[in-house]
Every structure is written in structure tokens, then in C-alpha cells.
Design a protein around this motif. Structure first.
Motif, mmCIF file in Angstrom:
data_model
loop_
_atom_site.group_PDB
_atom_site.id
_atom_site.type_symbol
_atom_site.label_atom_id
_atom_site.label_comp_id
_atom_site.label_asym_id
_atom_site.label_seq_id
_atom_site.Cartn_x
_atom_site.Cartn_y
_atom_site.Cartn_z
ATOM 1 N N LEU A 128 0.838 -1.198 0.000
ATOM 2 C CA LEU A 128 0.000 0.000 0.000
ATOM 3 C C LEU A 128 0.875 1.250 0.000
ATOM 4 C CD1 LEU A 128 -2.694 -1.032 2.634
ATOM 5 C CD2 LEU A 128 -3.094 -0.667 0.194
ATOM 6 N N ILE A 129 0.398 2.295 -0.649
ATOM 7 C CA ILE A 129 1.054 3.598 -0.628
ATOM 8 C C ILE A 129 0.125 4.573 0.085
ATOM 9 C CG2 ILE A 129 1.951 5.522 -1.985
ATOM 10 C CD1 ILE A 129 3.679 3.082 -2.300
ATOM 11 N N PHE A 130 0.564 5.069 1.244
ATOM 12 C CA PHE A 130 -0.217 6.042 2.008
ATOM 13 C C PHE A 130 0.496 7.393 1.970
ATOM 14 C CE2 PHE A 130 -1.822 2.401 4.891
ATOM 15 C CZ PHE A 130 -2.933 2.206 4.088
ATOM 16 N N LEU A 131 -0.212 8.435 1.556
ATOM 17 C CA LEU A 131 0.359 9.781 1.553
ATOM 18 C C LEU A 131 0.490 10.318 2.965
ATOM 19 C CD1 LEU A 131 -1.622 11.570 -1.321
ATOM 20 C CD2 LEU A 131 0.563 10.343 -1.477
ATOM 21 N N ASN A 132 1.420 11.241 3.141
ATOM 22 C CA ASN A 132 1.555 11.959 4.407
ATOM 23 C C ASN A 132 0.458 13.032 4.447
ATOM 24 O OD1 ASN A 132 2.347 13.303 6.713
ATOM 25 N ND2 ASN A 132 4.418 13.760 6.007
ATOM 26 N N HIS A 133 -0.765 12.572 4.634
ATOM 27 C CA HIS A 133 -1.927 13.463 4.532
ATOM 28 C C HIS A 133 -1.991 14.463 5.678
ATOM 29 C CE1 HIS A 133 -3.209 10.337 7.276
ATOM 30 N NE2 HIS A 133 -4.298 11.010 7.587
ATOM 31 N N GLU A 134 -1.360 14.150 6.799
ATOM 32 C CA GLU A 134 -1.385 15.075 7.935
ATOM 33 C C GLU A 134 -0.702 16.400 7.602
ATOM 34 O OE1 GLU A 134 -2.832 15.007 10.803
ATOM 35 O OE2 GLU A 134 -3.613 12.964 10.823
ATOM 36 N N THR A 135 0.242 16.393 6.673
ATOM 37 C CA THR A 135 0.927 17.631 6.296
ATOM 38 C C THR A 135 0.398 18.213 4.991
ATOM 39 O OG1 THR A 135 2.696 16.473 5.098
ATOM 40 C CG2 THR A 135 3.037 16.871 7.450
ATOM 41 N N GLY A 136 -0.626 17.585 4.411
ATOM 42 C CA GLY A 136 -1.233 18.137 3.205
ATOM 43 C C GLY A 136 -0.624 17.676 1.905
ATOM 44 N N VAL A 137 0.207 16.625 1.927
ATOM 45 C CA VAL A 137 0.711 16.073 0.664
ATOM 46 C C VAL A 137 -0.490 15.611 -0.164
ATOM 47 C CG1 VAL A 137 2.074 14.229 -0.393
ATOM 48 C CG2 VAL A 137 2.910 15.374 1.673
ATOM 49 N N SER A 138 -0.475 15.933 -1.447
ATOM 50 C CA SER A 138 -1.602 15.597 -2.327
ATOM 51 C C SER A 138 -1.105 14.857 -3.555
ATOM 52 C CB SER A 138 -2.367 16.863 -2.730
ATOM 53 O OG SER A 138 -1.501 17.794 -3.348
ATOM 54 N N ALA A 139 -2.032 14.198 -4.240
ATOM 55 C CA ALA A 139 -1.631 13.413 -5.412
ATOM 56 C C ALA A 139 -2.792 13.261 -6.374
ATOM 57 C CB ALA A 139 -1.123 12.035 -4.980
ATOM 58 N N ALA A 140 -2.469 12.835 -7.588
ATOM 59 C CA ALA A 140 -3.472 12.534 -8.613
ATOM 60 C C ALA A 140 -2.977 11.358 -9.428
ATOM 61 C CB ALA A 140 -3.707 13.743 -9.515
ATOM 62 N N GLU A 141 -3.910 10.563 -9.901
ATOM 63 C CA GLU A 141 -3.585 9.429 -10.757
ATOM 64 C C GLU A 141 -3.841 9.796 -12.212
ATOM 65 O OE1 GLU A 141 -4.514 4.813 -10.236
ATOM 66 O OE2 GLU A 141 -6.280 5.905 -10.959
ATOM 67 N N VAL A 142 -2.917 9.437 -13.082
ATOM 68 C CA VAL A 142 -3.087 9.661 -14.516
ATOM 69 C C VAL A 142 -3.028 8.308 -15.221
ATOM 70 C CG1 VAL A 142 -2.237 10.812 -16.593
ATOM 71 C CG2 VAL A 142 -1.989 11.928 -14.351
ATOM 72 N N VAL A 143 -4.172 7.852 -15.725
ATOM 73 C CA VAL A 143 -4.236 6.612 -16.507
ATOM 74 C C VAL A 143 -4.256 7.022 -17.976
ATOM 75 C CG1 VAL A 143 -5.546 4.516 -16.995
ATOM 76 C CG2 VAL A 143 -5.493 5.439 -14.663
ATOM 77 N N PHE A 144 -3.218 6.644 -18.728
ATOM 78 C CA PHE A 144 -3.076 7.136 -20.102
ATOM 79 C C PHE A 144 -3.285 6.056 -21.155
ATOM 80 C CE2 PHE A 144 1.059 5.978 -18.441
ATOM 81 C CZ PHE A 144 1.632 5.227 -19.452
ATOM 82 N N LEU A 145 -3.562 4.823 -20.732
ATOM 83 C CA LEU A 145 -3.879 3.753 -21.683
ATOM 84 C C LEU A 145 -5.250 3.172 -21.362
ATOM 85 C CD1 LEU A 145 -0.499 1.752 -21.787
ATOM 86 C CD2 LEU A 145 -1.281 3.509 -23.379
#
Length: 354
Positions: free
Chosen positions: A248-265
Motif C-alpha cells: 500500500l502507498i499512504f500519503l503523508n496526509h497530515e501535512t497536506g501532501v496531495s496526489a493525482a492518478e493519470v491513466v493514459f492507456l
């Protein structure tokens, strides 16, 4: 001789003064964020049950590996008084009706409540799978000592062994610390420990067997953690049940790290009009919807029964400082990706500095 001594003293004083001014007036050099790198994360032995959780900081190309079993409870360092269970080994807990820890033992607690099952009601035994501290099993620590209940904590996932259970009570110690009482469920000798908040960390951690331990890096020094953890799977529509997930990949959400997924196929492996990892640059950022939350990446990056690390997608991550990276997973040691389980391989590139 006396005159020469005076001259020497004056010269030395001038040198010290000049050096002091130089140190005061010279700004510290700015450390530029990493332009990108490739890392093989050190999950350690165990394969899909790898021993370590690995905390990654993209801007410094740094990884910190910590034994998942090295802690039992985490004590929140922000304003609220909250306590979490070790989700990385799947700890669970139940609240008792008692406020006196010495009055609790295995004969007056219904331990069957801790039994594991893939039923929706069992998910309440585990801390919130989204990492929200206000929804942890142990409720907020009350300022009034006798309002805090004793909990039974089970360190084992999907198994209950009486000799492994611990009884726990947490109270406040002043305005910036916790007082922990803990012992094996049938013990009469109660251990105590004071845990002081430190706002350079998200949590301070305690091991039932070792006392205070170091686990997470400082909160500004990591972006995400790769780990095995208690999580959930869906047993029918809108019916989450407790389940253990590897990789599993868990973001450091307590400090506001953000992310987005890009599916290109698309499902047939053809381009769908979105940029690939190599094509993605700062000019494409306006089309990206970055989201905060621990599980933005979660398990979406891999398929343990098929291709392993998925090649049809990558992720965009923005750290607390404002640096934006693109990140792809190269291999994880499952399916046909050619990696080694427990040692996932990642690649990332700076898209936009702060």
C-alpha cells in the motif's frame, strides 16, 4: 611587550567581530529539491509480508525503513489528544466499561468481540482505513481522567490469543503530554509512561515491549509510506470489510501532501489522449486535480495477480513545500514485472519546483 600584547588583543577582537558579522549576514544556502531519481525501496525480508515500512521523501531522494512490528500505539502531536493503533500489523481493540485498569482482566471482558471475520461490523475493531484520527478506535483522550476507559488491544491480525492481549488506559498529562498505563491483560503490575507531544512529528510512538520508540521521520521529511497494513475490501456494494493489504502507498496526509492518478492507456493498451509519464510536464498541470487524503494512491498502482506494477498509469505528487513530482512504479515482484517482492522500484521526476 605590554604594548604588543594590547595590539595583539585588539587584532584578535577585530578578527572575531568581523567573523561574527560575516556569519550573521551570510544567508544559508538554499537546498534545491531533487530533480528526480530511481529508488529500490528496502522493504526487507518477508516478500508480500515484508518486515519494513518505507517512508520516502522525493525532494531529498531519501528512504527510511522501519520494522512494522516495532511500535504498538501512536500519540498524536497536533492539538487534539488522539491515539492510533499500529495499522501496519493490523492491531485491533475494544473498549471496556472500566476506567480502572487494575480492575480489568480476561475473566471480566468478552474477548470474543475481538474475533476476526469478514463482516461489515468487524471493521469497527480497526482504526479508520482513511487514517482520520478522529475516527480511531480509542476515542479522544478526555481532560477528565475518570472519563477515559480501559481498552483491550490485540496485536495480532485475524487471530486472538489471550496471552498476547494488552490492557491500555490513556489520560492527559498537563496540556502537552499523555500518560499511558499498560500491561498484559491479566497482569497486576501496571507499567506507566509519559509521552510528550513534539510538533515536528505527526505522532510519537510506543512499543508495548520496548517503551518509547522512533518510527516515522519528522513530518516534513517524508511524502508517502509504502507498507503492509490492515485495510478493507468490498464485500458487495458499499460494504467494506476488514482485510490485510500488502504494497500500500499512504500519503503523508497530515501535512497536506496531495496526489493525482493519470491513466493514459485504455483497457486494450491504446492511448486515450492523456499524456504518458514521459510526455507529462509543467504545461500539463492545469488538467490535474490533486487530492489530499491518505489513500489517493493506496493499492491502485499494482495488481498482485496479474501484471504487478501497472504500466498504464503514473502519479503526480505535490509535497508540503510545493514541489510537484511525477512518479511511476517500475516493479514490485508480482506478476510479470520482473521485480523482487518486498523491494518495489520507483522512478520520479521533478515537474515544478516550489
Amino acid at each position: 611587550m605590554k604594548t604588543n600584547t594590547i595590539y595583539a588583543a585588539v587584532a584578535l577582537l577585530a578578527l572575531i567581530t568581523f567573523g561574527s558579522c560575516e556569519r550573521t549576514e551570510s544567508p544559508l544556502p538554499e537546498i534545491k529539491p531533487s530533480d528526480g531519481n530511481k529508488l529500490t525501496l528496502n522493504g526487507g525480508i518477508g516478500g508480500l509480508d515484508a518486515a519494513n515500512a518505507v517512508y520516502v521523501d522525493l525532494s531529498t531522494d531519501k528512504q527510511d525503513s522501519v520494522k512494522r512490528k516495532d511500535w504498538s500505539l501512536g500519540f498524536y502531536c497536533a492539538a487534539d489528544f488522539r491515539v492510533i493503533l499500529n495499522y501496519q500489523v493490523g492491531m485491533s481493540a475494544i473498549e471496556t466499561s472500566q476506567t480502572d485498569i487494575k480492575a480489568v482482566n480476561s475473566s471480566n471482558v468478552d474477548l470474543s468481540k475481538l474475533d476476526y471475520d469478514t463482516k461489515p461490523e468487524k471493521i469497527k475493531l480497526y482504526d479508520d482505513t482513511a487514517g482520520r484520527v478522529n475516527q480511531s478506535v480509542i476515542t479522544e483522550v478526555n481532560a477528565t481522567e475518570n472519563q477515559n476507559k480501559v481498552y483491550i488491544v490485540n496485536p495480532l491480525f485475524a487471530s486472538v490469543k489471550k496471552d498476547e492481549l494488552w490492557k491500555v488506559k490513556v489520560t492527559r498529562s498537563g496540556t502537552n503530554a499523555y500518560n499511558l498505563q499498560y500491561a498484559p491483560i491479566d497482569a497486576t503490575n501496571i507499567q506507566t509512561l509519559t509521552i510528550t507531544k513534539d510538533n515536528t512529528f505527526n505522532f510519537k510512538h510506543v512499543s508495548f515491549s520496548k517503551g518509547a520508540v522512533n518510527v516515522e521521520p519528522k513530518k516534513d521529511d517524508w511524502d508517502f509510506v509504502w507498507t503492509k497494513a490492515s485495510f478493507y475490501t468490498m464485500m458487495g456494494p458499499n460494504t467494506p470489510v476488514p482485510y490485510a493489504f500488502s504494497d500500500l502507498i499512504f500519503l503523508n496526509h497530515e501535512t497536506g501532501v496531495s496526489a493525482a492518478e493519470v491513466v493514459f492507456l485504455d483497457k486494450e493498451g491504446k492511448t486515450n489522449g492523456k499524456p504518458s509519464y514521459d510526455e507529462f510536464d509543467a504545461s500539463k498541470l492545469s488538467a490535474i486535480n490533486l487530492k489530499t487524503g491518505r489513500n489517493v494512491i493506496g493499492s491502485k498502482w499494482r495488481n498482485t495477480l496479474g501484471t504487478g506494477a501497472l504500466k498504464d498509469r503514473f502519479y503526480v505528487i505535490k509535497d508540503k513545500a510545493g514541489n510537484i513530482y511525477k512518479l511511476k512504479f517500475i516493479a514490485m515482484g508480482a506478476g510479470k514485472d520482473g521485480g523482487k517482492r518486498g523491494y518495489p522500484e520507483i522512478e520520479y521526476k521533478l515537474v515544478k519546483g516550489k
